[in-house]
Design a protein around this motif. Structure first.
Motif, PDB file in Angstrom:
ATOM      1  N   GLY A   1       9.992  27.954 -20.519  1.00 21.60           N
ATOM      2  CA  GLY A   1      10.793  29.008 -19.699  1.00 21.60           C
ATOM      3  C   GLY A   1       9.806  29.892 -18.777  1.00 21.60           C
ATOM      4  N   VAL A   2       8.482  29.351 -18.814  1.00 21.09           N
ATOM      5  CA  VAL A   2       7.729  30.070 -17.899  1.00 21.09           C
ATOM      6  C   VAL A   2       7.270  29.493 -16.896  1.00 21.09           C
ATOM      7  CG1 VAL A   2       5.411  31.212 -17.646  1.00 21.09           C
ATOM      8  CG2 VAL A   2       6.822  31.478 -19.609  1.00 21.09           C
ATOM      9  N   ARG A   3       7.099  29.711 -15.500  1.00 21.92           N
ATOM     10  CA  ARG A   3       6.670  28.899 -14.495  1.00 21.92           C
ATOM     11  C   ARG A   3       5.217  28.681 -14.265  1.00 21.92           C
ATOM     12  NH1 ARG A   3       5.931  29.793  -8.533  1.00 21.92           N
ATOM     13  NH2 ARG A   3       5.416  32.225  -8.981  1.00 21.92           N
ATOM     14  N   ILE A   4       4.839  27.254 -14.226  1.00 16.34           N
ATOM     15  CA  ILE A   4       3.618  26.870 -14.145  1.00 16.34           C
ATOM     16  C   ILE A   4       3.497  26.192 -12.639  1.00 16.34           C
ATOM     17  CG2 ILE A   4       2.037  25.111 -15.086  1.00 16.34           C
ATOM     18  CD1 ILE A   4       2.539  27.202 -17.057  1.00 16.34           C
ATOM     19  N   ILE A   5       2.288  26.654 -12.029  1.00 16.41           N
ATOM     20  CA  ILE A   5       1.786  26.057 -10.947  1.00 16.41           C
ATOM     21  C   ILE A   5       0.544  25.307 -11.278  1.00 16.41           C
ATOM     22  CG2 ILE A   5       0.984  26.441  -8.360  1.00 16.41           C
ATOM     23  CD1 ILE A   5       2.240  29.183  -8.853  1.00 16.41           C
ATOM     24  N   GLU A   6       0.356  24.006 -10.878  1.00 18.49           N
ATOM     25  CA  GLU A   6      -0.737  23.041 -11.235  1.00 18.49           C
ATOM     26  C   GLU A   6      -0.976  21.878 -10.339  1.00 18.49           C
ATOM     27  OE1 GLU A   6       0.135  21.620 -15.058  1.00 18.49           O
ATOM     28  OE2 GLU A   6       2.134  20.584 -14.356  1.00 18.49           O
ATOM     29  N   HIS A   7      -2.117  21.270 -10.531  1.00 17.83           N
ATOM     30  CA  HIS A   7      -2.415  20.071  -9.996  1.00 17.83           C
ATOM     31  C   HIS A   7      -3.660  19.354 -10.657  1.00 17.83           C
ATOM     32  CE1 HIS A   7      -2.586  16.901  -7.117  1.00 17.83           C
ATOM     33  NE2 HIS A   7      -1.917  17.529  -6.249  1.00 17.83           N
ATOM     34  N   HIS A   8      -3.771  18.061 -10.954  1.00 13.31           N
ATOM     35  CA  HIS A   8      -4.438  17.319 -11.632  1.00 13.31           C
ATOM     36  C   HIS A   8      -4.990  16.211 -10.665  1.00 13.31           C
ATOM     37  CE1 HIS A   8      -2.949  17.966 -15.645  1.00 13.31           C
ATOM     38  NE2 HIS A   8      -2.009  18.438 -15.224  1.00 13.31           N
ATOM     39  N   GLY A   9      -6.235  15.724 -11.093  1.00 13.22           N
ATOM     40  CA  GLY A   9      -7.006  14.699 -10.117  1.00 13.22           C
ATOM     41  C   GLY A   9      -7.689  13.909 -11.126  1.00 13.22           C
ATOM     42  N   ASP A  10      -7.547  12.576 -10.792  1.00 12.30           N
ATOM     43  CA  ASP A  10      -8.319  11.430 -11.263  1.00 12.30           C
ATOM     44  C   ASP A  10      -9.148  10.625 -10.153  1.00 12.30           C
ATOM     45  OD1 ASP A  10      -7.736  11.518 -14.395  1.00 12.30           O
ATOM     46  OD2 ASP A  10      -5.975  11.822 -13.338  1.00 12.30           O
ATOM     47  N   VAL A  11     -10.382  10.438 -10.387  1.00 14.45           N
ATOM     48  CA  VAL A  11     -11.173   9.734  -9.354  1.00 14.45           C
ATOM     49  C   VAL A  11     -12.534   9.326  -9.771  1.00 14.45           C
ATOM     50  CG1 VAL A  11     -12.103  11.561  -8.005  1.00 14.45           C
ATOM     51  CG2 VAL A  11     -11.860   9.436  -6.874  1.00 14.45           C
ATOM     52  N   ALA A  12     -12.823   8.185  -9.541  1.00 17.84           N
ATOM     53  CA  ALA A  12     -14.076   7.662  -9.996  1.00 17.84           C
ATOM     54  C   ALA A  12     -14.649   7.911 -11.388  1.00 17.84           C
ATOM     55  CB  ALA A  12     -15.230   8.147  -8.998  1.00 17.84           C
ATOM     56  N   GLY A  13     -13.674   7.949 -12.258  1.00 16.93           N
ATOM     57  CA  GLY A  13     -13.892   8.096 -13.769  1.00 16.93           C
ATOM     58  C   GLY A  13     -14.077   9.587 -13.980  1.00 16.93           C
ATOM     59  N   GLN A  14     -13.669  10.786 -13.311  1.00 20.49           N
ATOM     60  CA  GLN A  14     -13.676  11.939 -13.630  1.00 20.49           C
ATOM     61  C   GLN A  14     -12.050  12.551 -13.573  1.00 20.49           C
ATOM     62  OE1 GLN A  14     -16.994  14.407 -12.063  1.00 20.49           O
ATOM     63  NE2 GLN A  14     -17.674  12.434 -11.059  1.00 20.49           N
ATOM     64  N   HIS A  15     -11.880  13.644 -14.087  1.00 23.37           N
ATOM     65  CA  HIS A  15     -10.499  14.215 -14.172  1.00 23.37           C
ATOM     66  C   HIS A  15     -10.813  15.668 -14.061  1.00 23.37           C
ATOM     67  CE1 HIS A  15      -6.310  15.064 -15.409  1.00 23.37           C
ATOM     68  NE2 HIS A  15      -6.783  15.873 -16.027  1.00 23.37           N
ATOM     69  N   SER A  16      -9.872  16.296 -13.361  1.00 24.29           N
ATOM     70  CA  SER A  16      -9.709  17.762 -13.279  1.00 24.29           C
ATOM     71  C   SER A  16      -8.421  18.278 -13.426  1.00 24.29           C
ATOM     72  CB  SER A  16     -10.317  18.048 -11.431  1.00 24.29           C
ATOM     73  OG  SER A  16      -9.146  17.664 -10.834  1.00 24.29           O
ATOM     74  N   ALA A  17      -8.128  19.381 -13.453  1.00 26.85           N
ATOM     75  CA  ALA A  17      -6.675  20.002 -13.768  1.00 26.85           C
ATOM     76  C   ALA A  17      -6.978  21.644 -13.672  1.00 26.85           C
ATOM     77  CB  ALA A  17      -6.393  19.812 -15.124  1.00 26.85           C
ATOM     78  N   VAL A  18      -5.822  22.003 -12.741  1.00 32.95           N
ATOM     79  CA  VAL A  18      -6.012  23.563 -12.376  1.00 32.95           C
ATOM     80  C   VAL A  18      -4.472  23.808 -12.975  1.00 32.95           C
ATOM     81  CG1 VAL A  18      -6.075  25.245 -10.807  1.00 32.95           C
ATOM     82  CG2 VAL A  18      -7.553  23.273 -10.571  1.00 32.95           C
TER      83      VAL A  18
ATOM     84  N   PHE B   1     -18.358  18.534 -10.486  1.00 33.84           N
ATOM     85  CA  PHE B   1     -17.653  17.584 -10.769  1.00 33.84           C
ATOM     86  C   PHE B   1     -16.740  17.026  -9.723  1.00 33.84           C
ATOM     87  CE2 PHE B   1     -18.516  19.569 -14.634  1.00 33.84           C
ATOM     88  CZ  PHE B   1     -18.488  18.306 -15.764  1.00 33.84           C
ATOM     89  N   GLN B   2     -16.384  15.660  -9.561  1.00 36.64           N
ATOM     90  CA  GLN B   2     -15.246  15.386  -8.409  1.00 36.64           C
ATOM     91  C   GLN B   2     -14.033  15.889  -9.106  1.00 36.64           C
ATOM     92  OE1 GLN B   2     -15.667  11.403  -6.161  1.00 36.64           O
ATOM     93  NE2 GLN B   2     -16.959  10.872  -7.797  1.00 36.64           N
ATOM     94  N   ILE B   3     -13.266  16.393  -8.005  1.00 34.32           N
ATOM     95  CA  ILE B   3     -11.975  16.825  -8.407  1.00 34.32           C
ATOM     96  C   ILE B   3     -10.831  16.026  -8.167  1.00 34.32           C
ATOM     97  CG2 ILE B   3     -12.822  19.407  -8.609  1.00 34.32           C
ATOM     98  CD1 ILE B   3     -11.258  19.421  -5.764  1.00 34.32           C
ATOM     99  N   GLY B   4     -10.985  14.722  -7.500  1.00 36.19           N
ATOM    100  CA  GLY B   4      -9.725  13.955  -7.131  1.00 36.19           C
ATOM    101  C   GLY B   4      -8.742  14.452  -6.420  1.00 36.19           C
ATOM    102  N   SER B   5      -7.446  14.409  -6.800  1.00 38.82           N
ATOM    103  CA  SER B   5      -6.243  14.978  -6.074  1.00 38.82           C
ATOM    104  C   SER B   5      -6.107  16.204  -6.012  1.00 38.82           C
ATOM    105  CB  SER B   5      -5.164  14.067  -6.736  1.00 38.82           C
ATOM    106  OG  SER B   5      -4.887  12.639  -6.118  1.00 38.82           O
ATOM    107  N   THR B   6      -6.850  17.035  -6.924  1.00 37.21           N
ATOM    108  CA  THR B   6      -6.725  18.511  -6.713  1.00 37.21           C
ATOM    109  C   THR B   6      -7.202  18.871  -5.220  1.00 37.21           C
ATOM    110  OG1 THR B   6      -7.188  18.878  -9.136  1.00 37.21           O
ATOM    111  CG2 THR B   6      -7.305  20.641  -7.859  1.00 37.21           C
ATOM    112  N   ALA B   7      -8.053  18.046  -4.532  1.00 35.75           N
ATOM    113  CA  ALA B   7      -8.153  18.232  -3.382  1.00 35.75           C
ATOM    114  C   ALA B   7      -7.139  18.446  -2.347  1.00 35.75           C
ATOM    115  CB  ALA B   7      -9.194  17.220  -2.589  1.00 35.75           C
ATOM    116  N   LYS B   8      -6.061  17.982  -2.815  1.00 37.39           N
ATOM    117  CA  LYS B   8      -4.750  17.772  -2.003  1.00 37.39           C
ATOM    118  C   LYS B   8      -4.364  19.225  -1.627  1.00 37.39           C
ATOM    119  CE  LYS B   8      -2.804  13.343  -2.922  1.00 37.39           C
ATOM    120  NZ  LYS B   8      -3.768  12.636  -3.694  1.00 37.39           N
ATOM    121  N   THR B   9      -4.510  20.228  -2.807  1.00 33.31           N
ATOM    122  CA  THR B   9      -4.243  21.485  -2.564  1.00 33.31           C
ATOM    123  C   THR B   9      -4.973  22.185  -1.513  1.00 33.31           C
ATOM    124  OG1 THR B   9      -5.670  22.430  -4.306  1.00 33.31           O
ATOM    125  CG2 THR B   9      -3.349  21.593  -5.112  1.00 33.31           C
ATOM    126  N   PHE B  10      -6.433  21.908  -1.449  1.00 35.22           N
ATOM    127  CA  PHE B  10      -7.167  22.288  -0.024  1.00 35.22           C
ATOM    128  C   PHE B  10      -6.696  21.825   1.259  1.00 35.22           C
ATOM    129  CE2 PHE B  10      -9.888  22.758  -3.841  1.00 35.22           C
ATOM    130  CZ  PHE B  10     -10.469  23.919  -3.655  1.00 35.22           C
TER     131      PHE B  10
END
Length: 451
Positions: free
Chosen positions: A295-312, A56-65
């Protein structure tokens, strides 16, 4: 465990069918134990079933790389986050000369660079100079605030970060990323080359359309090569994204013991780098978004590109990660949010309590109505009953774009809450100067009021 797996399968299937998402894969890693749920097909009309190896295309989650690759260079002593970008790129040109002179490498990676976000992606070709040419276009983007003085989601800043990777390593971005991150971590299903991606099972993105299925396949498949460091084109599998999330919980070494990042650098990526928030409650690390959930710490990123969505989504306190990949946008985001919320509640006992909306009259809401614009984004805000509706349009370089509606309720402190659609639960805020509303911060972007 078997009952939980069956419940996850049922939840993903139900959400995908209700939201019209053609294909979705979900992975949960709890203490190193992996669990998968896969539903649907790679393409609505003639696709094959999706599974944990589908790309899948991961969109902006690529920023973490991109950010992690820069941190490798920091560990190697080849770059310093606090140094001006011009130390490495003397001929950098921006719309604002003072910003160009003061901008630091670190400000590229935490969305505090300050110019318009670069959401209109111009095709700069398929050559090895594609990124260099895309960076040259930054001089056309107006500066909204001085670097480091606020936060606004910035795709274009990550283009510049990718260009620095090229200059410092002497390699095209794709090769630099492979050498610094992908190969040492053994992420063999995380690819940047269209020729490689097209030889694997891969998902086609979908967007809403007036068809029998309610969606259409996106063409072309990917966005321009020059925008790869910000989220164009990079494709990955559920297995690789779970491995990437698991790496975030470690000490900087690959599964085979290879040192990829120092533990100090890896942990630094997960710490707040600025007091300024992208959205209420959403802080910024180095390439990652940070928040608290019950109250719990979350680390995350989302990505939307070319009709696909990713979330970590990474929950260090519970040694747990959740990855969602879909071939639909914006419905894929709504599916992702639903599955993540449900998983946090049923598996970890975490429940987010929504804020209390204000009850305002149309007269009290009227000052917020109007048109807001920045590069590639227009928000038309109108009063509707005791709330507002945001008609948000993201435009391509050719001026075409799709408009989505976001019903919102006002909260205390000039904040607002999205109460319907794929961004339900996200908060934004309005900015006042001298008593007048001058900007809206929506989905992390600072969008000035027109006129």
């Amino acid at each position: 465990m078997r009952d939980q797996a069956a419940a996850l399968d049922a939840e993903v299937t139900l959400a995908a069918r209700e939201l019209g998402v053609p294909g979705a894969v979900v992975g949960i890693d709890h203490g190193g134990e992996l669990e998968f749920a896969c539903h649907g097909v790679t393409r609505i009309d003639h696709g094959r079933p999706v599974d944990e190896t589908t790309l899948f295309q991961i969109g902006s989650t690529a920023k973490t790389f991109t950010a992690a690759a820069m941190m490798v260079l920091v560990d190697q002593g080849r770059v310093e986050l606090g140094r001006p970008v011009r130390h490495y790129l003397p001929d950098l040109r921006l719309h604002d000369e003072e910003a160009a002179a003061s901008l630091t490498v670190g400000q590229l990676l935490n969305h505090t660079a300050g110019w318009d976000g670069g959401d209109s992606w111009t095709d700069t070709g398929e050559g090895d100079d594609a990124l260099e040419r895309a960076v040259a276009l930054l001089a056309d983007l107006p500066q909204q605030f001085a670097p480091g003085t606020d936060a606004s989601y910035n795709n274009a800043a990550f283009l510049l970060a990718g260009r620095l990777l090229e200059l410092i390593t002497g390699e095209p971005y794709e090769r630099a990323l492979a050498q610094l991150i992908l190969e040492p971590l053994g992420l063999r299903d995380t690819l940047t080359s269209l020729n490689e991606i097209m030889t694997r099972p891969f998902a086609i993105g979908h967007q809403p359309a007036e068809t029998e299925a309610g969606v259409r396949a996106c063409e072309p498949w990917s966005d321009p090569r020059g925008y790869l460091p910000a989220g164009a084109r990079l494709a990955s599998s559920l297995r690789d994204q779970l491995a990437w999330a698991r790496f975030q919980l470690g000490d900087g070494r690959a599964p085979d013991g290879t040192r990829v990042l120092s533990e100090a650098s890896l942990r630094a990526m997960h710490q707040l780098t600025t007091d300024h928030e992208l959205m209420p409650g959403i802080g910024v690390g180095i390439g990652w978004m940070l928040r608290e959930y019950d109250g719990v710490r979350i680390i995350e990123h989302h990505g939307d590109v070319a009709g696909q969505h990713s979330a970590v989504t990474i929950i260090p306190e519970h040694d747990t990660t959740i990855v969602v990949l879909t071939n639909s946008s914006p419905a894929g985001r709504e599916l992702s949010e639903r599955i993540v919320r449900r998983t946090l509640e049923t598996r970890l006992g975490l429940v987010e309590r929504p804020p209390e909306p204000l009850r305002l009259s149309p007269t009290e809401l009227a000052p917020y109505a109007g048109t807001y614009r920045t590069d590639g984004i227009e928000l038309r805000i109108v009063v509707a009953g005791d709330g507002l509706i945001i008609h948000g349009t993201v435009s391509d370089a050719d001026g075409s774009g799709e408009t989505l509606e976001f019903p919102v309720s006002l909260l205390a402190g000039e904040r607002f809450l999205v109460v319907g659609g794929p961004f339900t639960g996200l908060q934004g805020e309005f900015v006042r100067e001298g008593g007048a509303v001058v900007a809206a911060k929506h989905v992390g972007r600072l969008v000035p009021r027109a006129g």
